[in-house]
Design a protein around this motif. Structure first.
Motif, PDB file in Angstrom:
ATOM      1  N   ILE A 121     -63.771 -36.516   9.232  1.00  0.00           N
ATOM      2  CA  ILE A 121     -63.571 -35.089   9.003  1.00  0.00           C
ATOM      3  C   ILE A 121     -63.069 -35.002   7.564  1.00  0.00           C
ATOM      4  O   ILE A 121     -62.060 -35.628   7.219  1.00  0.00           O
ATOM      5  CB  ILE A 121     -62.563 -34.478   9.989  1.00  0.00           C
ATOM      6  N   TYR A 122     -63.821 -34.298   6.723  1.00  0.00           N
ATOM      7  CA  TYR A 122     -63.451 -34.291   5.310  1.00  0.00           C
ATOM      8  C   TYR A 122     -63.230 -32.875   4.799  1.00  0.00           C
ATOM      9  O   TYR A 122     -63.741 -31.907   5.345  1.00  0.00           O
ATOM     10  CB  TYR A 122     -64.532 -34.988   4.456  1.00  0.00           C
ATOM     11  N   HIS A 123     -62.441 -32.805   3.759  1.00  0.00           N
ATOM     12  CA  HIS A 123     -62.319 -31.575   2.987  1.00  0.00           C
ATOM     13  C   HIS A 123     -61.818 -31.922   1.592  1.00  0.00           C
ATOM     14  O   HIS A 123     -61.409 -33.051   1.334  1.00  0.00           O
ATOM     15  CB  HIS A 123     -61.449 -30.534   3.692  1.00  0.00           C
ATOM     16  N   SER A 124     -61.891 -30.954   0.717  1.00  0.00           N
ATOM     17  CA  SER A 124     -61.459 -31.177  -0.659  1.00  0.00           C
ATOM     18  C   SER A 124     -60.176 -30.420  -0.948  1.00  0.00           C
ATOM     19  O   SER A 124     -59.853 -29.439  -0.284  1.00  0.00           O
ATOM     20  CB  SER A 124     -62.560 -30.760  -1.636  1.00  0.00           C
ATOM     21  N   HIS A 125     -59.462 -30.941  -1.927  1.00  0.00           N
ATOM     22  CA  HIS A 125     -58.323 -30.232  -2.511  1.00  0.00           C
ATOM     23  C   HIS A 125     -58.716 -29.922  -3.945  1.00  0.00           C
ATOM     24  O   HIS A 125     -59.129 -30.819  -4.683  1.00  0.00           O
ATOM     25  CB  HIS A 125     -57.062 -31.097  -2.486  1.00  0.00           C
ATOM     26  N   THR A 126     -58.606 -28.677  -4.315  1.00  0.00           N
ATOM     27  CA  THR A 126     -59.103 -28.263  -5.627  1.00  0.00           C
ATOM     28  C   THR A 126     -58.035 -28.254  -6.712  1.00  0.00           C
ATOM     29  O   THR A 126     -58.373 -28.213  -7.890  1.00  0.00           O
ATOM     30  CB  THR A 126     -59.741 -26.871  -5.537  1.00  0.00           C
ATOM     31  N   ALA A 127     -56.766 -28.270  -6.330  1.00  0.00           N
ATOM     32  CA  ALA A 127     -55.703 -28.186  -7.331  1.00  0.00           C
ATOM     33  C   ALA A 127     -54.621 -29.240  -7.137  1.00  0.00           C
ATOM     34  O   ALA A 127     -53.672 -29.294  -7.912  1.00  0.00           O
ATOM     35  CB  ALA A 127     -55.076 -26.795  -7.303  1.00  0.00           C
ATOM     36  N   THR A 128     -54.749 -30.055  -6.107  1.00  0.00           N
ATOM     37  CA  THR A 128     -53.724 -31.059  -5.816  1.00  0.00           C
ATOM     38  C   THR A 128     -54.388 -32.404  -5.539  1.00  0.00           C
ATOM     39  O   THR A 128     -55.601 -32.505  -5.413  1.00  0.00           O
ATOM     40  CB  THR A 128     -52.876 -30.655  -4.594  1.00  0.00           C
ATOM     41  N   GLU A 129     -53.547 -33.421  -5.402  1.00  0.00           N
ATOM     42  CA  GLU A 129     -54.064 -34.755  -5.133  1.00  0.00           C
ATOM     43  C   GLU A 129     -54.711 -34.819  -3.743  1.00  0.00           C
ATOM     44  O   GLU A 129     -54.508 -33.932  -2.909  1.00  0.00           O
ATOM     45  CB  GLU A 129     -52.952 -35.795  -5.236  1.00  0.00           C
ATOM     46  N   ALA A 130     -55.455 -35.863  -3.520  1.00  0.00           N
ATOM     47  CA  ALA A 130     -56.131 -36.075  -2.233  1.00  0.00           C
ATOM     48  C   ALA A 130     -55.140 -36.694  -1.249  1.00  0.00           C
ATOM     49  O   ALA A 130     -55.152 -37.897  -0.984  1.00  0.00           O
ATOM     50  CB  ALA A 130     -57.357 -36.970  -2.421  1.00  0.00           C
ATOM     51  N   TYR A 131     -54.262 -35.853  -0.722  1.00  0.00           N
ATOM     52  CA  TYR A 131     -53.276 -36.272   0.277  1.00  0.00           C
ATOM     53  C   TYR A 131     -53.103 -35.116   1.256  1.00  0.00           C
ATOM     54  O   TYR A 131     -53.061 -33.954   0.838  1.00  0.00           O
ATOM     55  CB  TYR A 131     -51.930 -36.634  -0.366  1.00  0.00           C
ATOM     56  N   PRO A 132     -53.017 -35.407   2.557  1.00  0.00           N
ATOM     57  CA  PRO A 132     -52.934 -34.321   3.546  1.00  0.00           C
ATOM     58  C   PRO A 132     -51.707 -33.428   3.358  1.00  0.00           C
ATOM     59  O   PRO A 132     -50.587 -33.918   3.214  1.00  0.00           O
ATOM     60  CB  PRO A 132     -52.850 -35.061   4.888  1.00  0.00           C
ATOM     61  N   SER A 133     -51.953 -32.136   3.367  1.00  0.00           N
ATOM     62  CA  SER A 133     -50.858 -31.159   3.308  1.00  0.00           C
ATOM     63  C   SER A 133     -50.242 -31.025   4.703  1.00  0.00           C
ATOM     64  O   SER A 133     -50.787 -31.522   5.690  1.00  0.00           O
ATOM     65  CB  SER A 133     -51.398 -29.802   2.859  1.00  0.00           C
ATOM     66  N   ARG A 134     -49.143 -30.316   4.785  1.00  0.00           N
ATOM     67  CA  ARG A 134     -48.527 -30.059   6.102  1.00  0.00           C
ATOM     68  C   ARG A 134     -49.513 -29.335   7.019  1.00  0.00           C
ATOM     69  O   ARG A 134     -49.587 -29.612   8.212  1.00  0.00           O
ATOM     70  CB  ARG A 134     -47.251 -29.233   5.943  1.00  0.00           C
TER      71      ARG A 134
END
Length: 141
Positions: free
Chosen positions: A77-90
Motif C-alpha cells: 500500500i503506497y502513497h507519497s509525501h509531497t513536503a516531508t520525508e518518506a516516513y509514516p505520519s500519525r
C-alpha cells in the motif's frame, strides 16, 4: 524485507511524480499468501490534497471485491509525501489496517522531474512502525 521489480518501483515513483503536488496513492496486489507484489493498481486520491490521501470508498470496495475474485491481497500500500520525508505520519499509522502489507512511502519533497525520490518501506502493526530494507530486482526468480 520488501522485494519488488524495477518495473513496479518505477510505476510507483512515476505515479508519485505525476500526482505531485498532491499525494499519490495506490496498491500493488499479489497472489494471496505469496507476499509477492505483482499487479500495480494506482488509485485516485479522493482528498486531492498535498498533505493527506484518502482512497475513494467506492473505489476501495471495488478493489477489495476484485482482489477477492482474483485470489489476491494487497502486498504493498503506497502513497507519497509531497513536503516531508518518506516516513509514516500519525494519520498514516492510524489508518494502517493491513498487518501483512508493506507500507511504501515516496517523498517528492526535494525532487525535480528526474528525482531524487526517497523510497522507503515500513511494516505497521498495532501502531508500531518498523522500517524494512527494499530490494529492487530485474525480475522475480
Amino acid at each position: 524485507m520488501l522485494t519488488l521489480t524495477k518495473a513496479l518501483y518505477d510505476q510507483i515513483v512515476e505515479h508519485s511524480r505525476q500526482d505531485h503536488p498532491d499525494e499519490a496513492c495506490g496498491v500493488v496486489a499479489g497472489p494471496a499468501g505469496s507476499g509477492r507484489p505483482e499487479r500495480f493498481i494506482p488509485m485516485l486520491n479522493a482528498a486531492r490534497s498535498p498533505t493527506f490521501y484518502e482512497f475513494d470508498s467506492s473505489d476501495l470496495l471495488k478493489l477489495y471485491r476484485e482482489l477477492d475474485d482474483r485470489d489476491e491481497e494487497p502486498v504493498i500500500i503506497y502513497h507519497s509525501h509531497t513536503a516531508t520525508e518518506a516516513y509514516p505520519s500519525r494519520t498514516d499509522i492510524s489508518y494502517a489496517n493491513e498487518p501483512g502489507a508493506h507500507y511504501v512511502l515516496v517523498s517528492t519533497a526535494d525532487a525535480d522531474d528526474a528525482g531524487p525520490f526517497q523510497f522507503r518501506s515500513f511494516r505497521i502493526v498495532n501502531g508500531e512502525v518498523a522500517e524494512e530494507e527494499v530490494e529492487v530486482v530485474a525480475e522475480y526468480s
